[in-house]
Design a protein around this motif. Structure first.
Motif, PDB file in Angstrom:
ATOM      1  N   ASN A 615       0.878  -1.056  -0.028  1.00 57.54           N
ATOM      2  CA  ASN A 615       0.122   0.026   0.068  1.00 57.54           C
ATOM      3  C   ASN A 615       0.928   1.134   0.041  1.00 57.54           C
ATOM      4  O   ASN A 615       1.185   1.865   0.798  1.00 57.54           O
ATOM      5  N   ILE A 616       1.772   1.162  -1.034  1.00 65.25           N
ATOM      6  CA  ILE A 616       2.558   2.632  -1.315  1.00 65.25           C
ATOM      7  C   ILE A 616       1.937   4.000  -1.311  1.00 65.25           C
ATOM      8  O   ILE A 616       0.885   4.194  -2.212  1.00 65.25           O
ATOM      9  N   ASN A 617       2.343   4.795  -0.188  1.00 62.07           N
ATOM     10  CA  ASN A 617       1.873   5.951  -0.079  1.00 62.07           C
ATOM     11  C   ASN A 617       0.248   6.103   0.362  1.00 62.07           C
ATOM     12  O   ASN A 617      -0.470   6.979   0.196  1.00 62.07           O
ATOM     13  N   ASN A 649       4.347   6.165   4.133  1.00 59.96           N
ATOM     14  CA  ASN A 649       4.434   4.655   4.735  1.00 59.96           C
ATOM     15  C   ASN A 649       4.884   4.585   6.017  1.00 59.96           C
ATOM     16  O   ASN A 649       4.556   3.798   6.753  1.00 59.96           O
ATOM     17  N   ARG A 650       5.957   5.642   6.540  1.00 62.71           N
ATOM     18  CA  ARG A 650       5.855   5.727   8.136  1.00 62.71           C
ATOM     19  C   ARG A 650       4.663   5.730   8.887  1.00 62.71           C
ATOM     20  O   ARG A 650       4.584   5.399  10.135  1.00 62.71           O
ATOM     21  N   VAL A 651       3.874   6.618   8.537  1.00 64.85           N
ATOM     22  CA  VAL A 651       2.497   7.066   8.901  1.00 64.85           C
ATOM     23  C   VAL A 651       1.912   5.777   8.953  1.00 64.85           C
ATOM     24  O   VAL A 651       1.226   5.302   9.797  1.00 64.85           O
ATOM     25  N   GLN A 652       1.829   5.020   7.766  1.00 63.25           N
ATOM     26  CA  GLN A 652       0.993   3.905   7.726  1.00 63.25           C
ATOM     27  C   GLN A 652       1.354   2.747   8.586  1.00 63.25           C
ATOM     28  O   GLN A 652       0.297   2.102   9.383  1.00 63.25           O
ATOM     29  N   ILE A 653       2.569   2.420   8.583  1.00 64.62           N
ATOM     30  CA  ILE A 653       3.425   1.623   9.286  1.00 64.62           C
ATOM     31  C   ILE A 653       2.925   1.612  10.789  1.00 64.62           C
ATOM     32  O   ILE A 653       2.139   0.844  11.734  1.00 64.62           O
ATOM     33  N   ILE A 654       2.756   2.959  11.434  1.00 67.18           N
ATOM     34  CA  ILE A 654       2.431   3.146  12.744  1.00 67.18           C
ATOM     35  C   ILE A 654       1.078   2.993  12.851  1.00 67.18           C
ATOM     36  O   ILE A 654       0.509   2.354  13.954  1.00 67.18           O
TER      37      ILE A 654
END
Length: 960
Positions: A615-617, A649-654
């Motif tokens: 789920n890139i970006n 994706n740092r947002v997404q991972i969190i």
């Protein structure tokens, strides 16, 4: 309404003359009002009719249904209204009016149903209305008329039927009250230079045009509107279109102004707008064709608070013209700000209305956040000029065709107007994550429902929600990325061209997207309709789970509580066609379509040291889970070199990890581990995502023994960020150049002061004390004011509180007043919070429009939570009378977000039972809130000890 329906020039002249004649009639009506008032008094409970309300008995009749029959279609309205800006002898603000609607009979009928609510009619030969036949058509005689509740009709029963294909005119004269309820045709009051002033304005959406004039008040009943307003000297009248030259008229010796307007475009009743005020304005021209004006209180205009909006409105409008390849069809676009306005803004065609904080900006005191709000709101409303105004959804069940589009395009328009702000990324934080939080509940609902499920005004009001706006935007963003923005834009142009001045359903949109996709040669695994129906016709969204050991991919309906009862059936069995974008170590972005419950892609099977990210970006509206090994590799990558992972994706991972933990699909400590890299992170988006999730822990844990270690952990994470900005700003003396850095500086100071980072509170209270010494000079950075005010009031006592209270009462910039108002809820003194709550009962202290915000802000304070809860229950009757049950349901949800014990749950359940008779049985707010509390209780039982042990251990390892 047929495409290309226009009023000819000759007819337009006749209509203008008719409008003048109507004005003469309304003046006569108004002179007779004193006698009429004694027969039919107006009150806050609503007007009575001038003849007894009698409804024929018998089986279910057409007037018992909320939807209009399809027998009549309006062509145009001609109305004249005279609002009084001073109270009468009964202390009522009233308006008098007359209206005629010309309609075509498309199916023979002896019944006219037209919406009317809170209007008091003058009678003609004992009837509420007169009927004329046009173009030689004979008019049947009226048999009887009455007002029908709760369907809100004026019912006109005829002695013989109207003839199909013939045109008729229905004429009415009426009196209404300008309530201060922010709905329909209402009054807004404010004080300027010590003088109380009254404005008459409108908010017709969704079903309140009927409170201003009798009308076929459904979005598909489009027509042309000829409007005339009578108003006092010294005021100006505005409406959807440009006015003709105003003329003076005299009534009982009083010289008034009569302003008539050019005919509108063919449009829905909910877009009709008018205002009478003494506002000032700034103006400019867009491409020498469209007049752009920004209206507001004279003092606000004189201070330059409208200049930023004026600077941005024209370029945003031009951007949408280019994007849609479709011209703005009006000669002017007015933007007007009101002190009292219930919504953020309203997209009335040609006269867009705003609350002041959403349109006015003062660079000396307003923050970047205030500026984002202004440009984002303008962009949202101007996007509606095409999606909503030019082309309108057929019925409210597809409101997302209006609001989802406007929300998505608001980010594109704002990004064009302010390219340095990176607005296209902010949609992830502002819309997508929030929509997922609600859509992951078993009590969620689909974007589009069947028309028959949305019939009453209460049902329609309920469509204005986060799913409609934010999920609608998220799904459109995903679709645009799927077919490419170029193809998306071309499809929208074709859609707008075919359906301009008409109404649509979602399948019309899918058809034009399919045409554009086929023309571009884009290969999709299914048709656009088959793919997208799964995203809009069933609630929720999928969780994609990828096993990087085998390449197996599965999907399931993601629920925060796996035991939630999902009562809404789905013809798709909660299965989606999912475009999965992904990368692996050192590789380029790839795509895989997941078209069933499970699939296998051997390219996703990794070696021992590789990692995979899907789920890139966050282009897709889904969450992602991985096998344990891949989670460990992603965490290791964040720890060693987090910049290798895209910032979104740092947002997404969190955010994925924290929500998966809430759903008991991964361990809560895994979610916490996604934040450990933050002591090296300086970008705003990941920090904001982490802050939200960590603050949710604060909300749940702030009354437990875990809160101490929680603060200690966050303190160690944020200390490097606090020091980073201290160095970057030369000991807080320089403002960061990048907008996101300015936002993250504020985030760093907020978290640092909240967790006790050395030097933070001294910094904020020092700035505040300097201001208190010299109140006329406030040198606190506009972007830090909210944090500084709150921090200083929390650390101080009554002197600081009273100082800010005084500033709040004297504030002339609404955004600054909002900061003061929120800061007052930060005090740690219970008696001050109680005093503040009591102020909410006194409109002289806290105005009606701000009371709800004050209660919610106090409830967000750990000390104020139960004070606010007790206040709500003790003052329930007063508060629901002032704000309404529908609005109040959402307050209960906001208030109880932090409830996490069985005692809390039982208290809310008991309260629900106590007031059940007063509540709308269809209102799901209590069920939604009870579901969240139950989830909080379960989370605490499973995680409190686990989190406590992890925090203590991890904090000891972090060396700052």
């Amino acid at each position: 309404m047929g495409e290309g329906f226009y009023i000819s020039g000759a007819v337009a002249v006749v209509c203008v003359v008719a409008a003048f004649g109507a004005a003469v009639t309304i003046i006569a009506l108004s002179v007779a009002y004193a006698q009429e008032k004694s027969k039919s008094p107006l009150s806050s409970a609503g007007p009575e009719t001038t003849i007894p309300h009698t409804t024929p008995s018998g089986p279910q009749q057409p007037w018992h249904y909320y939807r209009l029959p399809d027998s009549l279609l309006p062509d145009y309205y001609n109305m004249t209204l005279w609002p009084r800006l001073k109270p009468d002898s009964d202390d009522l603000y009233i308006f008098t009016g007359n209206s005629s609607v010309v309609f075509t009979c498309v199916r023979e009928t002896d019944l006219i149903l037209i919406h009317s609510s809170y209007l008091n009619f003058t009678t003609f030969d004992g009837f509420h209305a007169r009927l004329k036949g046009l173009d030689g058509a004979p008019a049947p005689r009226v048999k009887m008329t009455w007002l029908e509740d709760p369907t809100q009709y004026l019912v006109v029963q005829l002695q013989s039927p109207l003839q199909a294909g013939s045109q008729y005119e229905l004429l009415t004269e009426f009196v209404g009250e300008l309530f201060n309820d922010l709905r329909g045709f209402y009054r807004s009051e404010y004080t300027e230079d010590g003088v109380k002033k009254v404005v008459a304005t409108t908010q017709m959406q969704p079903t309140d045009a009927r409170t201003a004039f009798p009308c076929f008040d459904e979005p598909a009943m489009k027509a042309v509107f000829y409007i005339t307003l009578i108003h006092p000297q010294g005021t100006v009248a505005l409406s959807n279109t440009m006015n003709y030259e105003p003329v003076n008229v005299t009534v009982n010796g009083e010289v008034l102004i009569q302003t008539s307007f050019e005919p509108t475009e063919i449009m829905s009743t909910y877009l009709v707008a008018f205002a009478v005020c003494d506002f000032g304005y700034n103006e400019t021209k867009m491409d020498a064709n469209v007049l752009i004006r920004v209206w507001a209180r004279r003092k606000a205009i004189e201070e330059g608070q409208g200049k930023y909006a004026l600077e941005k409105a024209g370029p945003i409008l031009a951007f949408f013209e280019r994007y849609y390849n479709s011209s703005y069809t009006l000669s002017k676009s007015d933007q007007i700000a009101f002190p009292d306005f219930g919504a953020e803004a309203m997209e009335n065609w040609g006269l867009v209305t705003y609350r002041e904080a959403a349109l006015l900006y003062n660079p000396e005191v307003s923050s970047d956040e205030d500026k984002y709000r202004v440009v984002g709101t303008i962009s949202h409303e101007l996007a509606h000029m095409w999606f909503g105004n030019l082309v309108t959804m057929r019925w409210w069940n597809n409101l997302w065709l209006n609001e989802g589009f406007a929300t998505y395009f608001s980010y594109l328009g704002a990004d064009y107007a302010e390219p340095q702000w990176n607005m296209k990324d902010l949609i992830v934080l502002n819309e997508i994550i929030g929509a997922m939080a609600v859509d992951a509940l078993g009590s969620s609902w689909p974007l589009s429902t069947k028309e028959e499920h949305i019939v009453r005004p209460e049902d329609i009001n309920g469509q204005f929600n986060i799913i409609t706006y934010s999920k609608g935007a998220a799904v459109l963003r995903m679709l645009s990325g799927l077919v490419t923005e170029t193809v998306f834009s071309k499809a929208l142009h074709m859609y707008l061209e075919e359906f301009k001045y008409q109404n649509t359903v979602y399948t019309d949109l899918w058809k034009h997207l399919q045409m554009a996709v086929d023309k571009a040669g884009i290969s999709l695994p299914h048709s656009v309709e088959d793919i997208m129906n799964r995203w809009i016709l069933q609630m929720g969204f999928p969780l994609v789970t990828i096993n990087t050991q085998t390449g197996k991919i599965t999907q399931q309906h993601f629920l925060l509580d796996s035991e939630s009862v999902v009562s809404r059936p789905s013809e798709f069995n909660y299965e989606w066609f999912i475009p999965i974008t992904w990368i692996k170590t050192g590789g380029a972005e790839q795509q895989h379509w997941l078209l069933s419950k499970e699939d296998t892609n051997t390219d996703m099977a990794l070696g021992a040291s590789a990692w995979l990210l899907a789920n890139i970006n966050m282009k897709g509206f889904y969450r992602v889970n991985y096998d344990a090994e891949n989670w460990e590799r992603l965490l290791a990558k964040l720890s060693s070199n987090h910049q290798d992972i895209p910032v979104i994706n740092r947002v997404q991972i969190i955010d994925d990890a924290f929500n998966l933990a809430r759903a008991k699909m991964v361990c809560t400590t895994l979610a916490l581990r996604t934040t450990t890299f933050l002591h090296k992170e300086v970008e705003y988006l990941p920090w904001k995502a982490a802050s939200r999730n960590l603050l949710n822990f604060f909300y749940l844990l702030d009354r437990s023994e875990v809160i101490g270690p929680m603060k200690a952990y966050v303190k160690k994470l944020v200390t490097p960020l606090f020091k980073y900005f201290k160095d970057q700003t030369l000991n807080w003396t320089k403002v960061p150049e990048r907008p996101t850095d300015r936002q993250n500086r504020a985030n760093a100071i907020y978290l640092a002061c909240k967790t006790g980072v050395v030097g933070c509170r001294e910094l904020t209270t020092g700035w505040f004390r300097e201001w208190m010494k010299n109140p006329a000079t406030n040198n606190i950075s506009p972007n830090l004011k909210s944090i500084v005010y709150c921090s200083a009031i929390a650390a101080g006592g009554v002197a600081e509180w009273d100082f800010v209270w005084g500033m709040y009462k004297n504030a002339t910039v609404i955004s600054e007043a909002s900061k003061f108002r929120r800061a007052l809820s930060c005090t740690k003194q219970p008696w001050l919070l109680n005093r503040y709550l009591q102020y909410c009962l006194d409109p002289e202290k806290i105005e009606l429009r701000d009371g709800i915000s004050v209660i919610i802000d106090i409830a967000a304070n750990p000390i104020g939570l139960y004070l606010a809860w007790d206040f709500i229950r003790a003052n329930w009757e007063h508060l629901t009378h002032e704000y309404g049950l529908y609005v109040f349901g959402s307050i209960i949800d906001r208030l109880c977000t932090r409830f996490s014990t069985e005692f809390d749950y039982k208290q809310l359940l008991q309260f629900k039972q106590d007031i059940e008779k007063e509540m709308d049985p269809e209102d799901a707010y209590f069920e939604y809130t009870l579901e969240r509390i139950k989830a909080n209780i379960d989370w605490m039982a499973l995680n409190k000890k686990l989190v406590l042990d992890w925090l203590i251990n991890e904090t000891s390892k972090l060396s700052i």
